[in-house]
Design a protein around this motif. Structure first.
Motif, PDB file in Angstrom:
ATOM      1  N   PHE A 198       1.954  21.839  -5.496  1.00  0.00           N
ATOM      2  CA  PHE A 198       1.832  20.374  -5.544  1.00  0.00           C
ATOM      3  C   PHE A 198       1.685  19.865  -4.114  1.00  0.00           C
ATOM      4  N   VAL A 199       1.079  18.706  -3.996  1.00  0.00           N
ATOM      5  CA  VAL A 199       0.983  18.055  -2.689  1.00  0.00           C
ATOM      6  C   VAL A 199       2.225  17.192  -2.560  1.00  0.00           C
ATOM      7  N   ASN A 200       2.995  17.436  -1.514  1.00  0.00           N
ATOM      8  CA  ASN A 200       4.257  16.717  -1.359  1.00  0.00           C
ATOM      9  C   ASN A 200       4.054  15.480  -0.497  1.00  0.00           C
ATOM     10  N   LYS A 201       4.090  14.323  -1.126  1.00  0.00           N
ATOM     11  CA  LYS A 201       3.901  13.084  -0.375  1.00  0.00           C
ATOM     12  C   LYS A 201       5.239  12.438  -0.008  1.00  0.00           C
ATOM     13  N   PHE A 202       6.304  13.208  -0.140  1.00  0.00           N
ATOM     14  CA  PHE A 202       7.623  12.703   0.245  1.00  0.00           C
ATOM     15  C   PHE A 202       7.995  13.160   1.644  1.00  0.00           C
ATOM     16  N   ILE A 203       7.181  14.055   2.206  1.00  0.00           N
ATOM     17  CA  ILE A 203       7.388  14.460   3.597  1.00  0.00           C
ATOM     18  C   ILE A 203       6.014  14.516   4.262  1.00  0.00           C
ATOM     19  N   ALA A 204       6.004  14.385   5.581  1.00  0.00           N
ATOM     20  CA  ALA A 204       4.714  14.422   6.280  1.00  0.00           C
ATOM     21  C   ALA A 204       4.924  14.847   7.717  1.00  0.00           C
ATOM     22  N   ASP A 205       3.923  15.533   8.239  1.00  0.00           N
ATOM     23  CA  ASP A 205       3.861  15.769   9.676  1.00  0.00           C
ATOM     24  C   ASP A 205       2.917  14.724  10.249  1.00  0.00           C
ATOM     25  N   ILE A 206       3.107  14.425  11.525  1.00  0.00           N
ATOM     26  CA  ILE A 206       2.226  13.442  12.146  1.00  0.00           C
ATOM     27  C   ILE A 206       1.152  14.183  12.933  1.00  0.00           C
ATOM     28  N   ASP A 207      -0.108  13.883  12.635  1.00  0.00           N
ATOM     29  CA  ASP A 207      -1.209  14.485  13.386  1.00  0.00           C
ATOM     30  C   ASP A 207      -1.105  14.016  14.833  1.00  0.00           C
ATOM     31  N   LYS A 209      -3.118  13.938  17.247  1.00  0.00           N
ATOM     32  CA  LYS A 209      -4.272  13.222  17.810  1.00  0.00           C
ATOM     33  C   LYS A 209      -4.439  11.849  17.183  1.00  0.00           C
ATOM     34  N   THR A 210      -4.468  11.807  15.842  1.00  0.00           N
ATOM     35  CA  THR A 210      -4.794  10.539  15.180  1.00  0.00           C
ATOM     36  C   THR A 210      -3.556   9.726  14.812  1.00  0.00           C
ATOM     37  N   GLY A 211      -2.406  10.361  14.755  1.00  0.00           N
ATOM     38  CA  GLY A 211      -1.212   9.655  14.298  1.00  0.00           C
ATOM     39  C   GLY A 211      -1.133   9.550  12.784  1.00  0.00           C
ATOM     40  N   ASN A 212      -2.124  10.130  12.074  1.00  0.00           N
ATOM     41  CA  ASN A 212      -2.113  10.092  10.603  1.00  0.00           C
ATOM     42  C   ASN A 212      -1.080  11.062  10.047  1.00  0.00           C
ATOM     43  N   TYR A 213      -0.719  10.813   8.814  1.00  0.00           N
ATOM     44  CA  TYR A 213       0.210  11.707   8.146  1.00  0.00           C
ATOM     45  C   TYR A 213      -0.540  12.892   7.551  1.00  0.00           C
ATOM     46  N   LEU A 214       0.062  14.045   7.676  1.00  0.00           N
ATOM     47  CA  LEU A 214      -0.466  15.244   7.021  1.00  0.00           C
ATOM     48  C   LEU A 214       0.556  15.661   5.966  1.00  0.00           C
TER      49      LEU A 214
ATOM     50  N   PHE B  71      13.453   2.495   6.962  1.00  0.00           N
ATOM     51  CA  PHE B  71      12.705   3.742   7.167  1.00  0.00           C
ATOM     52  C   PHE B  71      11.565   3.849   6.156  1.00  0.00           C
ATOM     53  N   TYR B  72      11.874   3.589   4.912  1.00  0.00           N
ATOM     54  CA  TYR B  72      10.847   3.675   3.872  1.00  0.00           C
ATOM     55  C   TYR B  72       9.767   2.616   4.076  1.00  0.00           C
ATOM     56  N   ASN B  73      10.188   1.396   4.343  1.00  0.00           N
ATOM     57  CA  ASN B  73       9.221   0.311   4.490  1.00  0.00           C
ATOM     58  C   ASN B  73       8.337   0.490   5.722  1.00  0.00           C
ATOM     59  N   THR B  74       8.896   1.067   6.766  1.00  0.00           N
ATOM     60  CA  THR B  74       8.119   1.244   7.985  1.00  0.00           C
ATOM     61  C   THR B  74       7.219   2.469   7.912  1.00  0.00           C
ATOM     62  N   ASN B  75       7.705   3.502   7.254  1.00  0.00           N
ATOM     63  CA  ASN B  75       7.011   4.785   7.359  1.00  0.00           C
ATOM     64  C   ASN B  75       6.391   5.299   6.065  1.00  0.00           C
ATOM     65  N   GLY B  76       6.676   4.657   4.943  1.00  0.00           N
ATOM     66  CA  GLY B  76       6.091   5.117   3.679  1.00  0.00           C
ATOM     67  C   GLY B  76       6.606   6.463   3.218  1.00  0.00           C
ATOM     68  N   LEU B  77       7.748   6.865   3.737  1.00  0.00           N
ATOM     69  CA  LEU B  77       8.372   8.127   3.326  1.00  0.00           C
ATOM     70  C   LEU B  77       9.830   7.863   3.006  1.00  0.00           C
ATOM     71  N   PRO B  78      10.362   8.516   1.984  1.00  0.00           N
ATOM     72  CA  PRO B  78      11.792   8.343   1.741  1.00  0.00           C
ATOM     73  C   PRO B  78      12.586   9.043   2.843  1.00  0.00           C
TER      74      PRO B  78
END
Lengths: 662, 353
Positions: A198-207, A209-214, B71-78
């Motif tokens: 599954f793709v876990n959208k409850f955690i993310a790394d920050i790219d 370069k772009t600052g986007n979530y991975l 945290f959630y509102n700013t970052n979109g992550l729990p």
């Protein structure tokens, strides 16, 4: 002699153990005249199509797909608990051929551990209708029964399945005997790697370069499960009017609770594993006298459970953070005698003794063993008088007296009445009224740390009213029923955290559970297509009526957490010339995760649940035997969903089953 | 009731309308708004164990304004499962998420997630030794993890054999005192120059809270553990340790049924507070704990407390039934109520900015 014959034939009729085909008519279930002993009770029988569609699944999935009971499912292959009529898991009692499967330690049953394959009939006794079975079921009783076919000489079934995520299902059954003696053996083995992606959208790394979530793509690691079991049954007529039944059920479960989606521990850390072994022997003797029937039963439910939370250490011993071991045993003795004064008047008297013993220990790696070793002896005696006034009106009255751990609790009465306003037609009106008590479990009282020996039993007053119709309209078998209920439960037990870091149970002042249950179904034949529909809807209000703790308490008058207000399910089955298709749809409305029913954060609510499963298959006749090949598509629309906060669930997945009946 | 083919088709079509609309994406719709966080206090709401509903709140005492779920509102992550504590170092906030095995790092000026330390076991508290070194205690690991708070990398570990649980930390000169709480009765002394355990001090059962007073005395609150069934052999106590000699100088015993928690010290380092039903106060020079609490519990079940190091104002939390948003009471140093507001589920820790 006539009575004996009637009783025997009734026993044999209810003992059709293997439905011949999935096109079996379900009319036999609904056409029975109302038994005066059951007058006023709300009873749901799982029909034969639902039973055969559920052979390879657990009781939890079967119940959520076919009844109004809400199942809280912690993940594929993981624990599943039931909420019957808006009550707590310990308020649903599960009786298997007369013995209770509820652990005296936890009070509840993990429905995911019960294979549907090991039972022949599943009946639900809703609310107050459960008191003839036992006390304490504030939600109701799920009654599981096994039967035999005295005409059988030799028969059996082999069922084998393969599914997504390395899942294997093997079932085997063999029956042999004659009119005097029947032997039945069933076994199952069920394994899954359970490692869905599954793709876990409850955690993310920050790219960087772009600052986007991975968002990472993950697997459901360390969640493999393995379950196997054996059920051995012997049925014997020593003399013409008596039956002896011996049963033994052994089961082993090995599984884990999935980690939460927000988890980012070391991959080797915090791996949990639960291993259970259960032994359930039962011996039963039934004697059919001229006017009376005597039933004696002795049985046991012994469960060994080990739970470990550990961290794997490379090249060294595993580090065990939690190692808890328990042995929970119930030994049951039951006797009941039914006396028929006439066809219109009967008296049932009975007595039960349950000896419950629990040893529960937590063995930390450093430090003292924490735990308890307690036992409790419970007795219950009851008397039920049932009367048919005429063909249209029946009523019964039950009195039960329980003595729990040497203390007698107030008398438990229950009364039911049922009326058929039109002679020879299927309309009915019924009502039932009862008082009920549910005792705290031994964990509630003694768990270390937190157990509260001062807990009071939960006390319920329950009212039930229903109406409906069952019969045949222009060759369509049709049934519909509508029930309304109200249960006021005082001293509701709930576990809450404490400032000391552990949880403690306490008695809430009151919870009011009320609601409406609607069930309908019809089946028939159209252009050589056999069709069968069954649907359920429940409206459930389970409302906190505790005293507010202080001015800030916003939980009073609100729905209890994790109980959906609306739940529904639907099953449609079509078949023609051996081809068959089944569609199973399940729905729950949103569930709150807080007692205050907040909706300010997305974590406060679980969005509504919609699940679609489709089964497609073909049945072949080979000589006298039958081969059925079926493909199951589960989560048809590949929904991303949760049933419990942050527990990952699988996407669309498949299972292929081969069933061979001989 | 005549059922024909059309009717069946209609029924089936109608029912398909009910299918499918569970979308995780909807659920996770990211806002990524940044909150403006002036001077104030972060409130770390634990959330329920295994629910993953921990959250972060921020209170501005000057404006008396509370922002929840930042945290959630700013970052979109729990935030995760069971947020335990938070520390600030060089304008970054390090939030320890116990049952998610990680530490989220935020910019304390706007709440934005800037990084994380992952791969931990069951982290509890974080202590900054210097710009390149911090220690993280753990409930189960049997070690203290050493990390670099700038790179977020794990750089080493201090093994604590025979002590699975390490809890709170307080530093005096080069010595770090670490309480071993769960099923334990020890305070470890670590030399922060060598990252080695140099001493063990035996205390009462389950030492948790640890603070340093202005006389360089370390105070620890031992909750007494849990009585074995049928016995009452608990002796919860407050103990004073001399930081230089590393020995216990004084023990204040509490009653056997006491369940003390949350030891805190004021900014001046001369007055202690802890919860034991009500709120109890003890001057560091006082000879005995009095018979009456500083603030009675009235109809509150206090869960946590903290003292603002600058103003000495007291913040008390009440988790109500632990399954709804808890309430915070802000009081003067004398206990007079100044404000009250709701935050998140089980407000357990405070971090002053």
């Amino acid at each position: 002699m006539v009575t004996v014959f009637v009783l025997f034939s009734a026993f044999a009729a209810s003992a059709q153990h293997i439905p011949d085909t999935i096109r079996i008519k379900t009319i036999d279930i609904f056409a029975n005249k109302i038994k005066k002993e059951d007058a006023g009770k709300t009873i749901t029988k799982i029909d034969s199509i639902s039973m055969i569609k559920s052979l390879t699944i657990s009781l939890s999935d079967m119940i959520s797909q076919n009844t109004t009971i809400y199942i809280k499912d912690y993940g594929r292959g993981a624990m599943a608990t039931a909420s019957f009529r808006g009550t707590a898991p310990s308020h649903t009692q599960v009786a298997w051929n007369g013995i209770s499967l509820n652990s005296p330690m936890l009070g509840m049953v993990d429905f995911s551990t019960i294979p549907v394959y090991f039972t022949d009939n599943v009946n639900l006794l809703h609310g107050s209708g459960s008191l003839s079975e036992k006390s304490g079921a504030l939600g109701g009783v799920v009654k599981l029964e096994n039967t035999t076919d005295w005409q059988n000489k030799f028969s059996g079934r082999v069922l084998t399945g393969v599914g997504s995520y390395g899942t294997k299902d093997e079932f085997f059954r063999i029956n042999g005997g004659n009119i005097k003696f029947q032997i039945q053996t069933r076994a199952f083995y069920n394994y899954s790697d359970n490692d869905y992606r599954f793709v876990n959208k409850f955690i993310a790394d920050i790219d960087p370069k772009t600052g986007n979530y991975l968002y990472p793509t993950q697997r459901n690691e360390d969640s493999a499960y393995k379950n196997y079991g054996l059920l051995q049954e012997l049925y014997f007529h020593p003399i013409e009017n008596s039956i002896v039944i011996l049963r033994y059920w052994y089961q082993h479960n090995d599984r884990s609770l999935p980690r939460l989606l927000s988890n980012e521990t070391d991959n080797n850390a915090n791996i949990n594993r639960q291993t259970e072994n259960a032994h359930r022997p039962v011996a039963e003797w039934k004697y059919f006298g001229r006017k009376g029937t005597l039933n004696l039963l002795v049985g046991a439910n012994v469960q060994f459970t080990n739970y470990q939370l550990k961290t794997k250490v490379l090249g060294s011993e595993d580090q065990i953070a939690i190692n808890s071991d328990s042995r929970s045993a119930s030994y049951l003795f039951k006797v009941s005698y039914t006396y028929k004064f006439s066809d219109n008047l009967s008296l049932i008297s009975g007595a039960n003794t349950d000896f419950n013993k629990v040893r529960s220990e937590n063995l930390p790696q450093n430090g003292d063993v924490q735990g308890y070793d307690k036992q409790r002896l419970d007795h219950s005696v009851y008397l039920q008088l049932s009367k048919s006034f005429n063909d249209q009106l029946s009523a019964n009255l039950l009195m039960r007296e329980d003595i729990i751990g040497g203390k007698s609790i107030p008398l438990i009465p229950s009364a039911g009445i049922e009326y058929h306003p039109f002679a020879n037609q299927g309309y009915f009106i019924k009502s039932n009224l009862a008082r009920n008590f549910h005792q705290p479990s031994l964990d509630d009282l003694y768990y270390m740390p937190g157990g509260n020996p001062d807990l009071k039993p939960e006390e319920g007053l329950m009212v039930d009213m229903g109406t409906g119709y069952e019969g045949t309209l222009r060759n369509i078998d049709f049934h519909a029923s509508l029930n309304a209920y109200y249960s006021g439960i005082n001293n509701w037990i709930i576990w809450l955290p404490t400032p000391q870091g552990y949880w403690e149970p306490y008695n809430m002042k009151r919870v009011n559970a009320s609601g409406i249950e609607f069930n309908t179904g019809f089946s028939g034949k159209l252009y050589s297509i056999d069709y069968h529909f069954n649907g359920n809807y429940a409206f459930t209000r389970s409302i906190n009526r505790d005293d507010p703790r202080n001015w800030a308490d916003e939980s009073i008058g609100k729905q209890l957490p994790y109980i959906p207000v609306h739940s529904a399910n639907f099953l449609a089955n079509f078949s023609r010339s051996g081809y068959h298709i089944t569609w199973i749809w399940t729905y729950y409305s949103e569930r709150f995760t807080t007692t205050s029913n907040d909706k300010t954060s997305k974590l406060d609510v679980l969005y509504p649940y919609f699940m679609n499963n489709i089964h497609l298959g073909k049945e072949f006749c080979i000589n006298q035997n039958k081969l059925d090949i079926e493909l199951k598509i589960l989560n048809l629309f590949n929904e991303d969903y949760r049933t419990v906060l942050q527990h990952p669930m699988p996407g669309r997945n498949y299972s292929l089953l081969f069933r061979y009946d001989f | 009731m005549k059922v024909n083919r059309l009717n069946i088709t209609l029924i089936v079509l109608t029912l398909f309308v009910f299918a499918g609309c569970m979308k995780d994406d909807e659920w996770i719709k990211s806002h990524r708004n940044s909150a403006l966080l002036p001077k104030g206090v972060f409130i770390i709401n634990e959330g329920n164990f295994m629910y993953g509903n921990a959250s972060l709140s921020f209170y501005d005492p000057a404006k008396r304004e509370i922002q929840n779920d930042i945290f959630y509102n700013t970052n979109g992550l729990p935030l995760g499962d069971v947020a335990q504590s938070m520390g600030i170092h060089n304008s970054l906030g390090y939030i320890v998420i116990n049952n998610s095995g990680k530490i989220y790092v935020i910019d304390t000026s706007d709440g934005k997630y800037v990084g994380k330390i992952t791969g931990l076991n069951s982290p509890r508290y974080m202590h900054f030794v210097n710009n390149e070194k911090a220690y993280i205690t753990d409930l189960y690991a049997g070690k203290i993890t050493i990390v670099n708070p700038i790179t977020y990398q794990i750089t080493g570990a201090i093994s604590t054999p025979n002590h699975a649980s390490t809890e709170q930390m307080v530093q005096w000169n080069n010595f770090l005192f670490v309480s071993c709480w769960s099923y334990d009765n020890t305070i470890l002394v670590i030399d922060t120059r060598t990252d080695a355990v140099v001493n063990e001090i035996k205390t009462g059962k389950q030492p948790g809270g640890l603070v340093l007073d202005k006389y360089n005395k370390i105070w620890t609150l031992c909750d007494g553990g849990w009585a074995k069934s049928g016995t009452t052999s608990r002796i919860p106590m407050l103990q004073r340790i001399d930081a230089a000699t590393q020995t216990i100088e004084k023990s204040f015993s509490l009653t056997a049924d006491a369940k003390p928690s949350r030891l805190a010290i004021n900014g001046a380092g001369d007055s202690l507070l802890f919860i034991n039903d009500g709120i109890w106060k003890l001057g560091v020079n006082q000879a005995t704990i009095g018979d009456h609490p500083f603030l009675s519990s009235a109809n509150h079940l206090y869960y946590s407390l903290a003292i603002d190091p600058k103003t000495s104002e007291i913040y008390l939390s009440d988790a109500i039934d632990y399954m709804q948003r808890g309430v915070i009471y802000r009081c003067s140093s004398l206990g007079a109520r100044i404000d009250s507001f709701k935050t998140g589920i089980i407000p357990g820790a405070f971090c002053f900015k």
